[in-house]
Design an enzyme around this catalytic site. Structure first.
Site, PDB file in Angstrom:
ATOM      1  N   HIS A  93      39.653   9.719  44.359  1.00  0.00           N
ATOM      2  CA  HIS A  93      38.733  10.227  45.367  1.00  0.00           C
ATOM      3  C   HIS A  93      39.112  11.686  45.527  1.00  0.00           C
ATOM      4  O   HIS A  93      40.186  11.978  46.068  1.00  0.00           O
ATOM      5  CB  HIS A  93      38.944   9.522  46.713  1.00  0.00           C
ATOM      6  CG  HIS A  93      38.141   8.278  46.865  1.00  0.00           C
ATOM      7  ND1 HIS A  93      38.139   7.535  48.013  1.00  0.00           N
ATOM      8  CD2 HIS A  93      37.264   7.680  46.015  1.00  0.00           C
ATOM      9  CE1 HIS A  93      37.312   6.509  47.868  1.00  0.00           C
ATOM     10  NE2 HIS A  93      36.785   6.568  46.662  1.00  0.00           N
ATOM     11  N   ASP A 142      38.823  15.416  55.088  1.00  0.00           N
ATOM     12  CA  ASP A 142      37.643  15.194  54.245  1.00  0.00           C
ATOM     13  C   ASP A 142      36.650  16.339  54.269  1.00  0.00           C
ATOM     14  O   ASP A 142      35.450  16.133  54.437  1.00  0.00           O
ATOM     15  CB  ASP A 142      36.969  13.858  54.598  1.00  0.00           C
ATOM     16  CG  ASP A 142      37.780  12.675  54.077  1.00  0.00           C
ATOM     17  OD1 ASP A 142      37.921  12.556  52.852  1.00  0.00           O
ATOM     18  OD2 ASP A 142      38.302  11.894  54.898  1.00  0.00           O
ATOM     19  N   ASP A 168      43.991  14.597  56.675  1.00  0.00           N
ATOM     20  CA  ASP A 168      42.978  13.955  55.826  1.00  0.00           C
ATOM     21  C   ASP A 168      41.583  14.214  56.402  1.00  0.00           C
ATOM     22  O   ASP A 168      40.887  13.306  56.820  1.00  0.00           O
ATOM     23  CB  ASP A 168      43.280  12.446  55.792  1.00  0.00           C
ATOM     24  CG  ASP A 168      42.293  11.662  54.950  1.00  0.00           C
ATOM     25  OD1 ASP A 168      41.793  12.218  53.963  1.00  0.00           O
ATOM     26  OD2 ASP A 168      42.026  10.490  55.292  1.00  0.00           O
ATOM     27  N   ASP A 191      43.476   9.113  46.603  1.00  0.00           N
ATOM     28  CA  ASP A 191      42.601  10.043  47.330  1.00  0.00           C
ATOM     29  C   ASP A 191      43.501  11.215  47.681  1.00  0.00           C
ATOM     30  O   ASP A 191      44.550  11.023  48.325  1.00  0.00           O
ATOM     31  CB  ASP A 191      42.058   9.323  48.570  1.00  0.00           C
ATOM     32  CG  ASP A 191      41.199  10.202  49.469  1.00  0.00           C
ATOM     33  OD1 ASP A 191      41.616  11.345  49.744  1.00  0.00           O
ATOM     34  OD2 ASP A 191      40.137   9.733  49.916  1.00  0.00           O
ATOM     35  N   LYS A 219      46.898   4.973  51.501  1.00  0.00           N
ATOM     36  CA  LYS A 219      46.727   6.008  52.526  1.00  0.00           C
ATOM     37  C   LYS A 219      48.034   6.217  53.260  1.00  0.00           C
ATOM     38  O   LYS A 219      48.880   5.315  53.306  1.00  0.00           O
ATOM     39  CB  LYS A 219      45.628   5.583  53.495  1.00  0.00           C
ATOM     40  CG  LYS A 219      45.190   6.684  54.442  1.00  0.00           C
ATOM     41  CD  LYS A 219      43.822   6.431  55.023  1.00  0.00           C
ATOM     42  CE  LYS A 219      43.488   7.546  56.007  1.00  0.00           C
ATOM     43  NZ  LYS A 219      42.125   7.432  56.526  1.00  0.00           N
ATOM     44  N   TRP A 260      39.536  -0.314  50.263  1.00  0.00           N
ATOM     45  CA  TRP A 260      40.349   0.463  51.202  1.00  0.00           C
ATOM     46  C   TRP A 260      40.231  -0.179  52.572  1.00  0.00           C
ATOM     47  O   TRP A 260      39.116  -0.437  53.033  1.00  0.00           O
ATOM     48  CB  TRP A 260      39.903   1.926  51.289  1.00  0.00           C
ATOM     49  CG  TRP A 260      40.606   2.608  52.428  1.00  0.00           C
ATOM     50  CD1 TRP A 260      41.924   2.950  52.478  1.00  0.00           C
ATOM     51  CD2 TRP A 260      40.053   2.935  53.720  1.00  0.00           C
ATOM     52  NE1 TRP A 260      42.235   3.461  53.724  1.00  0.00           N
ATOM     53  CE2 TRP A 260      41.104   3.476  54.486  1.00  0.00           C
ATOM     54  CE3 TRP A 260      38.784   2.821  54.297  1.00  0.00           C
ATOM     55  CZ2 TRP A 260      40.921   3.901  55.802  1.00  0.00           C
ATOM     56  CZ3 TRP A 260      38.604   3.246  55.606  1.00  0.00           C
ATOM     57  CH2 TRP A 260      39.663   3.783  56.351  1.00  0.00           C
ATOM     58  N   HIS A 280      45.220  11.653  51.032  1.00  0.00           N
ATOM     59  CA  HIS A 280      46.016  10.558  51.571  1.00  0.00           C
ATOM     60  C   HIS A 280      47.512  10.661  51.352  1.00  0.00           C
ATOM     61  O   HIS A 280      48.206   9.658  51.216  1.00  0.00           O
ATOM     62  CB  HIS A 280      45.510   9.225  51.004  1.00  0.00           C
ATOM     63  CG  HIS A 280      44.162   8.851  51.535  1.00  0.00           C
ATOM     64  ND1 HIS A 280      43.588   7.626  51.326  1.00  0.00           N
ATOM     65  CD2 HIS A 280      43.283   9.553  52.294  1.00  0.00           C
ATOM     66  CE1 HIS A 280      42.392   7.587  51.919  1.00  0.00           C
ATOM     67  NE2 HIS A 280      42.184   8.745  52.503  1.00  0.00           N
ATOM     68  N   GLU A 332      42.957   1.511  47.156  1.00  0.00           N
ATOM     69  CA  GLU A 332      43.212   2.892  47.611  1.00  0.00           C
ATOM     70  C   GLU A 332      44.315   2.917  48.669  1.00  0.00           C
ATOM     71  O   GLU A 332      44.271   2.174  49.638  1.00  0.00           O
ATOM     72  CB  GLU A 332      41.911   3.479  48.197  1.00  0.00           C
ATOM     73  CG  GLU A 332      42.051   4.900  48.742  1.00  0.00           C
ATOM     74  CD  GLU A 332      40.735   5.469  49.274  1.00  0.00           C
ATOM     75  OE1 GLU A 332      39.741   4.712  49.385  1.00  0.00           O
ATOM     76  OE2 GLU A 332      40.707   6.677  49.576  1.00  0.00           O
ATOM     77  N   ASP A 391      34.958  12.062  47.727  1.00  0.00           N
ATOM     78  CA  ASP A 391      35.004  11.375  49.020  1.00  0.00           C
ATOM     79  C   ASP A 391      35.248  12.383  50.127  1.00  0.00           C
ATOM     80  O   ASP A 391      36.386  12.766  50.388  1.00  0.00           O
ATOM     81  CB  ASP A 391      36.106  10.303  49.015  1.00  0.00           C
ATOM     82  CG  ASP A 391      36.210   9.591  50.358  1.00  0.00           C
ATOM     83  OD1 ASP A 391      35.247   9.659  51.149  1.00  0.00           O
ATOM     84  OD2 ASP A 391      37.264   8.972  50.616  1.00  0.00           O
TER      85      ASP A 391
HETATM   86  C1  RNT Z   1      39.410   6.679  54.080  1.00  0.00           C
HETATM   87  C2  RNT Z   1      39.251   6.535  52.618  1.00  0.00           C
HETATM   88  C3  RNT Z   1      37.985   5.852  52.176  1.00  0.00           C
HETATM   89  C4  RNT Z   1      36.769   6.306  52.941  1.00  0.00           C
HETATM   90  C5  RNT Z   1      35.467   5.876  52.351  1.00  0.00           C
HETATM   91  C6  RNT Z   1      34.329   6.063  53.299  1.00  0.00           C
HETATM   92  O1  RNT Z   1      40.468   7.448  54.435  1.00  0.00           O
HETATM   93  O2  RNT Z   1      39.356   7.779  52.007  1.00  0.00           O
HETATM   94  O3  RNT Z   1      37.838   6.027  50.817  1.00  0.00           O
HETATM   95  O4  RNT Z   1      36.724   7.686  53.055  1.00  0.00           O
HETATM   96  O5  RNT Z   1      35.565   4.604  51.906  1.00  0.00           O
HETATM   97 ZN    ZN Z   2      38.964   7.872  49.921  1.00  0.00          ZN
END
Ligand code: RNT
Ligand code: ZN
Length: 416
Positions: free
Chosen positions: A283, A293, A291, A256, A225, A182, A259, A223, A323
């Protein structure tokens, strides 16, 4: 008198569900636990602030700052989560003792020896991530897509180094390593050139992937985004870029669920991905308005993602990782909550009569399907969960938190 579990088992049997099979499947299903929840994505290789358009907020005491602390904290968390899992490391968690510091482009397997020892002692596999952020060479916000050749080359070398380290993990643990790429690259405002950075990203990936590696041992993911903080207008590694690159080059797509645009859901995307990919990586996170998290809850979307994994019959083709990073609550609790919630979502999916429900859909019996799916919510899933936890030797209810509190009192508060 029958135990609660015996009763629950019978109740599920009436709808054709074998709770024993569900428990066993869950027991053997590894989730990759992200080390970075333990220290707010800081790592051990620099004092750099977290960059790359991601952010951890909160200042809950007790953050791990040394490898021993992070490992001890992960142990504490894993002792409260049933089943056997994997650990997910980032390159910035390199441990420099023998031979001193090495920059990201020069990382070697030896910088991860202690992680390998940790994983082997516990019989766990290791997943890996190159770290394309929190580094002076990423200060422009561009890495593999940079127009500056020196920067781009530095990160290409980092990517190659990470493949070698991933292969080392797989060889040492005997368990394949999922390596996820990523990059944070993008622009805050409308770019003049959209195709150039993407072309450079593709060329960089081509170079990284050209090194020889055993594809049965290292599964490389890409990955996507939609945007990051400070890079709101344009993301080089967009969904379309990654999906096309992955399809053309035989990589694994990584989705993810933070994302995408807020009304898009990964649960609806998975079936399409399954049809055209042997493996899919995830993720699982929780975005709140963006996003962000947040720690994974047992919410509708987490359940729906789990349902897609199970109902499709493709659960074993999915590399499932979590994640998120929350620094506002006890970090060990954050791991335990998210991991247990992911497992509970999977258990719920394993306790669902998918074949019968699919048949109702195909017969157009939508009212009956609606009734069934809503009534299923009152089935004794919690009792099967308790049984799963008991068999795994972990607390079956919120009593696990007392152990975390005790650890906080005796270990975490004493950290400087
Ligand atoms: C970032 C991505 C990525 C990170 C990690 C720390 O938006 O989700 O995966 O969160 O690699
Ligand atoms: Zn991620």
């Amino acid at each position: 008198m029958a135990t609660c579990y015996e009763w629950a088992k019978q109740k599920y049997a009436t709808i054709g569900i074998d709770t024993e099979a569900a428990i066993n499947t869950l027991k053997n299903y590894a989730i990759s636990m992200h080390c970075w929840q333990g220290d707010d994505v800081r790592g051990f290789d620099s004092e750099e602030e977290l960059s790359g358009g991601i952010q951890t907020t909160g200042n809950y005491p007790g953050r791990a700052t040394r490898p021993e602390e992070l490992m001890a904290d992960m142990d504490k968390a894993l002792s409260l989560i049933g089943g056997k899992h994997k650990i997910n490391l980032h390159a910035c968690y390199a441990i420099f003792e023998k031979g001193g510091f090495a920059d990201r482009d020069k990382l070697e397997p030896k910088h991860f020896e202690r992680w390998v020892a940790y994983a082997k002692e516990r019989g766990m596999g290791i997943d890996f991530n190159p770290t394309f952020f929190s580094h002076p060479m990423a200060a422009s916000g561009l890495t593999l897509s940079s127009p500056d050749e020196e920067i781009r080359r530095f990160w290409i070398e980092h990517g190659k180094a990470c493949i070698r380290i991933s292969e080392y993990f797989a060889n040492e643990t005997g368990i394949p390593c999922v390596m996820n790429i990523w990059i944070p690259d993008g622009y805050k405002d409308i770019p003049a050139d959209r195709i150039g950075p993407r072309a450079r990203f593709a060329a960089s990936l081509d170079e990284i992937l050209a090194i020889p590696y055993d594809k049965s041992k290292v599964l490389i993911c890409l990955e996507s985004k939609v945007f990051g903080i400070g890079v709101e207008s344009y993301t080089v590694g967009s969904a379309e870029f990654t999906m096309n690159y992955v399809a053309k080059n035989g990589l694994v797509p990584l989705m993810d669920n933070g994302h995408y645009h807020p009304t898009e859901v990964v649960s609806d995307k998975l079936s399409s991905m399954f049809l055209f990919n042997k493996n899919v990586a995830l993720h699982v996170t929780r975005g709140v308005r963006w996003d962000s998290d947040h720690v994974v809850r047992l919410d509708d979307e987490t359940r729906e993602i789990a349902k897609e994994l199970v109902a499709s019959g493709r659960m074993n083709d999915v590399a499932l990782a979590l994640d998120y990073f929350d620094a506002s609550i006890n970090r060990i609790a954050a791991w335990v909550i998210g991991m247990r919630n992911m497992q509970r979502a999977l258990l719920g999916a394993l306790l669902t009569p998918h074949a019968a429900m699919k048949q109702l859909q195909n017969e157009g019996k939508f009212t009956e399907l609606f009734v069934k799916s809503e009534e299923l919510k009152s089935y004794p899933e919690g009792i099967v969960w308790e049984e799963f936890c008991n068999r795994c030797g972990v607390p079956a209810d919120e009593s696990w938190f007392a152990e975390v509190q005790q650890y906080e009192k005796t270990v975490l508060v004493n950290r400087k």
